[in-house]
Motif scaffolding. Structure first.
Motif, PDB file in Angstrom:
ATOM      1  N   ALA A 174      42.507  16.582 -23.981  1.00  0.00           N
ATOM      2  CA  ALA A 174      41.562  17.662 -24.289  1.00  0.00           C
ATOM      3  C   ALA A 174      41.859  18.281 -25.646  1.00  0.00           C
ATOM      4  O   ALA A 174      40.947  18.595 -26.411  1.00  0.00           O
ATOM      5  CB  ALA A 174      41.600  18.728 -23.203  1.00  0.00           C
ATOM      6  N   VAL A 175      43.143  18.462 -25.973  1.00  0.00           N
ATOM      7  CA  VAL A 175      43.511  19.030 -27.274  1.00  0.00           C
ATOM      8  C   VAL A 175      43.053  18.104 -28.388  1.00  0.00           C
ATOM      9  O   VAL A 175      42.485  18.551 -29.386  1.00  0.00           O
ATOM     10  CB  VAL A 175      45.037  19.285 -27.355  1.00  0.00           C
ATOM     11  N   SER A 176      43.249  16.797 -28.238  1.00  0.00           N
ATOM     12  CA  SER A 176      42.823  15.875 -29.305  1.00  0.00           C
ATOM     13  C   SER A 176      41.301  15.828 -29.399  1.00  0.00           C
ATOM     14  O   SER A 176      40.755  15.766 -30.495  1.00  0.00           O
ATOM     15  CB  SER A 176      43.424  14.485 -29.135  1.00  0.00           C
ATOM     16  N   ALA A 177      40.591  15.903 -28.274  1.00  0.00           N
ATOM     17  CA  ALA A 177      39.123  15.955 -28.321  1.00  0.00           C
ATOM     18  C   ALA A 177      38.659  17.241 -28.987  1.00  0.00           C
ATOM     19  O   ALA A 177      37.688  17.242 -29.743  1.00  0.00           O
ATOM     20  CB  ALA A 177      38.542  15.856 -26.913  1.00  0.00           C
ATOM     21  N   LEU A 178      39.375  18.326 -28.737  1.00  0.00           N
ATOM     22  CA  LEU A 178      39.041  19.608 -29.337  1.00  0.00           C
ATOM     23  C   LEU A 178      39.220  19.550 -30.849  1.00  0.00           C
ATOM     24  O   LEU A 178      38.375  20.032 -31.599  1.00  0.00           O
ATOM     25  CB  LEU A 178      39.938  20.687 -28.729  1.00  0.00           C
ATOM     26  N   ARG A 179      40.297  18.923 -31.297  1.00  0.00           N
ATOM     27  CA  ARG A 179      40.526  18.798 -32.737  1.00  0.00           C
ATOM     28  C   ARG A 179      39.452  17.944 -33.386  1.00  0.00           C
ATOM     29  O   ARG A 179      38.966  18.265 -34.460  1.00  0.00           O
ATOM     30  CB  ARG A 179      41.908  18.206 -32.992  1.00  0.00           C
ATOM     31  N   LEU A 180      39.053  16.843 -32.736  1.00  0.00           N
ATOM     32  CA  LEU A 180      37.990  15.984 -33.272  1.00  0.00           C
ATOM     33  C   LEU A 180      36.673  16.745 -33.347  1.00  0.00           C
ATOM     34  O   LEU A 180      35.955  16.670 -34.329  1.00  0.00           O
ATOM     35  CB  LEU A 180      37.818  14.734 -32.400  1.00  0.00           C
ATOM     36  N   GLU A 181      36.355  17.488 -32.292  1.00  0.00           N
ATOM     37  CA  GLU A 181      35.103  18.245 -32.268  1.00  0.00           C
ATOM     38  C   GLU A 181      35.095  19.319 -33.348  1.00  0.00           C
ATOM     39  O   GLU A 181      34.103  19.548 -34.002  1.00  0.00           O
ATOM     40  CB  GLU A 181      34.909  18.878 -30.896  1.00  0.00           C
ATOM     41  N   ALA A 182      36.234  20.015 -33.537  1.00  0.00           N
ATOM     42  CA  ALA A 182      36.316  21.050 -34.569  1.00  0.00           C
ATOM     43  C   ALA A 182      36.103  20.442 -35.946  1.00  0.00           C
ATOM     44  O   ALA A 182      35.403  21.012 -36.783  1.00  0.00           O
ATOM     45  CB  ALA A 182      37.665  21.767 -34.507  1.00  0.00           C
ATOM     46  N   ALA A 183      36.674  19.277 -36.180  1.00  0.00           N
ATOM     47  CA  ALA A 183      36.485  18.603 -37.467  1.00  0.00           C
ATOM     48  C   ALA A 183      35.023  18.211 -37.653  1.00  0.00           C
ATOM     49  O   ALA A 183      34.450  18.400 -38.726  1.00  0.00           O
ATOM     50  CB  ALA A 183      37.382  17.373 -37.560  1.00  0.00           C
ATOM     51  N   ASP A 184      34.380  17.698 -36.601  1.00  0.00           N
ATOM     52  CA  ASP A 184      32.967  17.333 -36.680  1.00  0.00           C
ATOM     53  C   ASP A 184      32.098  18.549 -36.943  1.00  0.00           C
ATOM     54  O   ASP A 184      31.152  18.504 -37.719  1.00  0.00           O
ATOM     55  CB  ASP A 184      32.503  16.661 -35.381  1.00  0.00           C
ATOM     56  N   GLU A 185      32.416  19.673 -36.281  1.00  0.00           N
ATOM     57  CA  GLU A 185      31.627  20.891 -36.446  1.00  0.00           C
ATOM     58  C   GLU A 185      31.750  21.422 -37.869  1.00  0.00           C
ATOM     59  O   GLU A 185      30.786  21.871 -38.454  1.00  0.00           O
ATOM     60  CB  GLU A 185      32.071  21.933 -35.428  1.00  0.00           C
ATOM     61  N   GLU A 186      32.970  21.361 -38.438  1.00  0.00           N
ATOM     62  CA  GLU A 186      33.154  21.812 -39.823  1.00  0.00           C
ATOM     63  C   GLU A 186      32.322  20.961 -40.769  1.00  0.00           C
ATOM     64  O   GLU A 186      31.677  21.474 -41.665  1.00  0.00           O
ATOM     65  CB  GLU A 186      34.629  21.729 -40.217  1.00  0.00           C
ATOM     66  N   VAL A 187      32.324  19.653 -40.575  1.00  0.00           N
ATOM     67  CA  VAL A 187      31.521  18.759 -41.414  1.00  0.00           C
ATOM     68  C   VAL A 187      30.046  19.083 -41.254  1.00  0.00           C
ATOM     69  O   VAL A 187      29.310  19.173 -42.236  1.00  0.00           O
ATOM     70  CB  VAL A 187      31.808  17.276 -41.054  1.00  0.00           C
ATOM     71  N   GLU A 188      29.607  19.302 -40.007  1.00  0.00           N
ATOM     72  CA  GLU A 188      28.205  19.604 -39.772  1.00  0.00           C
ATOM     73  C   GLU A 188      27.801  20.922 -40.441  1.00  0.00           C
ATOM     74  O   GLU A 188      26.732  21.027 -41.018  1.00  0.00           O
ATOM     75  CB  GLU A 188      27.966  19.694 -38.262  1.00  0.00           C
TER      76      GLU A 188
END
Length: 194
Positions: A174-188
């Protein structure tokens, strides 16, 4: 009757493991079905309102304040990979209720994503429960960490990398998915039209 150690025999056909995938997915679906009923009722409010009162703003506020977080407990207590399908179905029901309230045509994918953005970013504040699931799971672990530490020897979330417990593994995922999602959201957000 149960054996001396208190656990039923694995071959016992009456045995139900509470963490079994079938049990968990059934429970997730049940919670989402009940919560979706609230969304349907909120979407019906404008038709029930009296003529002099504008029904849309209060209905949208109810949807955002009461409807959107209705499955938070489920997200906090269930590993993200087990709740993902049910949370996605709830996201669909939430956006369908908003669509009905606002009298909109079916939303395109980019419109759905915009509705799921926080108000401060120009969205409708109807956050995606599927995308919040990893954060909710990790936050629940962080909140309960002192009790977990006492029982398992974990000192902090960083120690999860060394712990072999199944719940620790799920929290790492979950922590790694959260980090990936946060990175995607910043890019978006960086590419969001101004």
């Amino acid at each position: 009757s149960l054996p001396a150690h208190g656990l039923p025999d694995p071959s016992d056909e009456r045995r139900v493991d509470l963490g079994a995938p079938d049990f968990v997915s059934g429970r997730c679906e049940e919670v989402v079905d009940r919560a979706s009923c609230l969304l349907e009722r909120v979407a019906e409010l404008p038709a029930l309102a009296s003529a002099p009162l504008p029904p849309l703003p209060p209905s949208c506020l109810l949807l955002r304040q009461c409807g959107y977080g209705k499955i938070t407990h489920l997200l906090r207590t269930t590993p993200p990979h087990l709740v993902e399908a049910a949370a996605g179905r709830y996201d669909d029901a939430l956006l369908a209720a908003y669509q009905e309230l606002a009298g909109l045509d079916p939303l395109r994918e980019d419109q759905r994503r915009q509705c799921q953005l926080p108000l401060r970013f120009g969205g409708r504040g109807l956050r995606s429960q599927a995308s919040l699931a990893p954060a909710a799971w990790v936050a629940s672990w962080a909140q309960c960490l002192s009790g977990v530490r006492e029982r398992s020897g974990l000192a902090c979330l960083d120690d999860l990398g060394e712990c072999g417990l199944p719940l620790a593994r799920q929290c790492r995922e979950a922590v790694s998915a959260l980090r990936l999602e946060a990175a995607d959201e910043e890019v978006e957000l960086l590419h969001w039209p101004t």
